[in-house]
Design a protein around this motif. Structure first.
Motif: not given
Length: 591
Positions: A111-114, A144-147, A151-154
């Protein structure tokens, strides 16, 4: 640094604790339930080497410091966080370790991002990835927030590249500087338990191995919350399978040992809840998923760096062999950094847990700002200005106020609740919410227009938390309990009247706590509430977790995470342009 009386008090508890401070340490190596004892300053044995691990989790794109007066901007009253100060703290800790001849690895638990502030979210969190590159992050598990954007954006976050997103037309702008492309993460995103559906292929690398001097190796296994598909938008994870964290990690142990690796660390995006959240360097009465996971992960795994719950703790939890093992978490938003000193036996290449120590450091703001991070933040503050100033709608009054009437209802509260109810991102399996609830404390300012125009920045000022909207099932009985919790429990002394849409009711302020809502007055879509009927409701993730003294939300079922509250708010204003505030007639009082 000597332990204070408060520190010693925290050491009293059912679980052993590991602490490391300059000049003082605590022995880790006592079974759960044992007594923790203070030891002399830690010194590596001649037959061992020490490796410093620096860990964080749940940064959520909080590049700029949050207000020190908010819970997201302090630790026990101490102003904390901000990427410029976090970078400095990391460098200071690395320098201290280097002076003792130790090497460092910097890792994170997801959860570094999102759910990020506008400064990062407006650019699809590319600024946060760039900030982590500057800070020298080596590896992180996927949270979970990386999604959140799929998932393509991840995968783009890992590999780099730009999105053709309309140059900020939808309040987001990938690669805003035409002179440079987004290069992606210099660090490894790890997720051992996320597979392409019906295959044995993982979405990202399951682990990475970092080599240190004397040929020592440490493996880092990345683990994503198994429950991710149930708390993110379905389309973002469609085609993926999320497997059990324990089974996945345990299955990798023989493989790593076959490669000659004995020192193993799990970066786990799942966590626990200590009974006293202020005890950030301890874990009194910790509960939650982390306890069962820690008790079942293979004894060959030496340390667990966790996250997800936004708590800070420093624990010793017994492994399946009954031996204590270090389990840590570093709060959220870059407010704390965990420092672990792994003691590795040069002969066995394994971690000596009895000499492995940890300490959670507050990222204070009394240190110099990191120059490179300041430049990065300043750059994106200038780039975000056009998005921030973008007109998203108009209102027919100078402001829509959050000031409540005698019943506790406000024009702005109604607007936000209406926006949440209208948002289609929370509709799942044909189930559309019919009631919305908004916490008044989450409305941070009046909605202000300039010449009648409302900007995205103005809307963001009203709702700056980037909370996610969550739809769920509640029975009529549960909704009654929820409404009573506005005036009872922790809210008895200072009532918290939820802002609502789709529901009306009357309450008696003079009635006893627990019976203030007038019997038979509750109506949903104009029809009387029925105790045994199930209703689909929507709220934000803060309330969904029982925040602000509303535990009734935690009893709800079939929860589904939709989009950000700010996006729902902005879309509603655009769809109802111009907007005229309506009457506050949803909640009434009687005597």
């Amino acid at each position: 640094m000597a332990f204070t009386g408060r520190d010693k008090k925290w050491l009293k508890g059912p679980r052993a604790v590991a602490l490391l401070a300059a000049g003082a340490a605590v022995v880790l190596g006592l079974a759960t339930g044992g007594t923790v004892t203070q030891a002399a300053p830690a010194k590596p044995k001649p037959t061992h080497m020490q490796v410093q691990l620096l860990a964080l989790n749940d940064f959520h794109g909080n590049l700029a410091p949050n207000p020190a007066t908010s819970s997201s901007g302090n630790v026990n009253g101490t102003p904390a966080g901000g990427a410029e100060f976090l970078a400095t703290k990391l460098e200071q800790l690395r320098a201290a370790a280097k002076a003792q001849g130790q090497e460092t690895a910097t890792v994170a638990a997801g959860d570094l991002i999102g759910a990020s502030p506008l400064l990062s979210a407006a650019f699809h969190d590319e600024p946060t990835i760039e900030a982590m590159n500057e800070m020298g992050l080596d590896a992180t598990s996927v949270g979970n927030h990386e999604f959140d954007e799929g998932y393509k954006e991840l995968l783009r976050m890992q590999k780099g590249g730009c999105l053709d997103d309309g140059d900020g037309q939808n309040n987001q702008n990938s690669c805003p500087d035409p002179k440079s492309r987004f290069k992606g993460a210099d660090f490894d995103y790890l997720s051992a338990n996320v597979f392409y559906e019906n295959t044995e292929k993982t979405l990202l690398a399951p682990y990475t191995v970092k080599k240190f001097k004397d040929g020592q190796k440490v493996a880092f296994i990345g683990m994503t919350l198994e429950n991710t598909p149930n708390i993110v938008t379905k389309s973002g994870v469609e085609g993926l399978a999320f497997k059990d964290e324990v089974d996945t990690a345990n299955a990798l142990v023989p493989k790593l040992r076959k490669e000659g690796i004995e020192a193993i660390v799990v970066l786990l995006h799942e966590g626990g809840l200590p009974a006293d959240p202020r005890a950030f360097n301890s874990c009194p009465g910790i509960s939650g998923p982390i306890t069962d996971i820690a008790k079942n992960l293979d004894p060959a795994i030496d340390t667990i760096i966790s996250g997800h719950t936004h708590q800070a703790y420093n624990c010793s939890i017994n492994d399946p062999a009954g031996k204590p093992r270090l389990v840590t978490s570093a709060s959220s938003f870059g407010k704390i950094v965990t420092e672990v000193r792994l003691s590795i036996d040069l002969a066995t290449k394994d971690v000596d847990r009895l000499n492995t120590l940890a300490n959670n450091h507050i990222v204070t703001r009394d240190v110099p700002k990191d120059r490179q991070l300041t430049e990065l933040i300043t750059k994106y503050q200038k780039l975000v200005a056009p998005i921030e100033s973008k007109v998203i709608g108009h209102i027919t009054t100078p402001t829509v106020v959050r000031t409540a009437d005698d019943a506790g209802e406000s024009p702005l509260g109604n607007l936000i609740a209406d926006a949440q109810l209208a948002d289609t991102s929370t509709v799942t399996n044909g189930k559309t919410p019919v009631v919305a609830f908004m916490n008044p404390g989450g409305i941070r300012s009046d909605l202000v227009a300039t010449g009648g125009a409302v900007t995205f920045g103005s809307a963001f000022t009203v709702q700056p938390f980037n909370n996610y909207l969550v739809s769920m099932d509640m029975t009529g009985t549960q909704i009654k309990a929820l409404l009573e919790q506005q005036f009872s429990g922790v809210n008895q002394a200072a009532n918290k009247v939820l802002q609502v849409a789709g529901i009306t009711y009357t309450y008696n302020p003079a009635a006893a706590p627990g019976s203030k809502v007038v019997a038979g007055s509750i109506k949903i879509a104009g029809q009387p509430l029925v105790d045994g009927t199930t209703y689909r409701i929507v709220t934000n993730n803060f309330l969904s977790d029982g925040g602000d003294g509303f535990p009734a939300f935690t009893t709800a079922t079939d929860k589904f995470f939709g989009g950000l509250d700010i996006d729902a708010f902005a879309s509603y204003l655009s769809a109802h342009d111009p907007y005229t505030p309506g009457p506050t007639d949803r909640i009434s009082i009687t005597s």
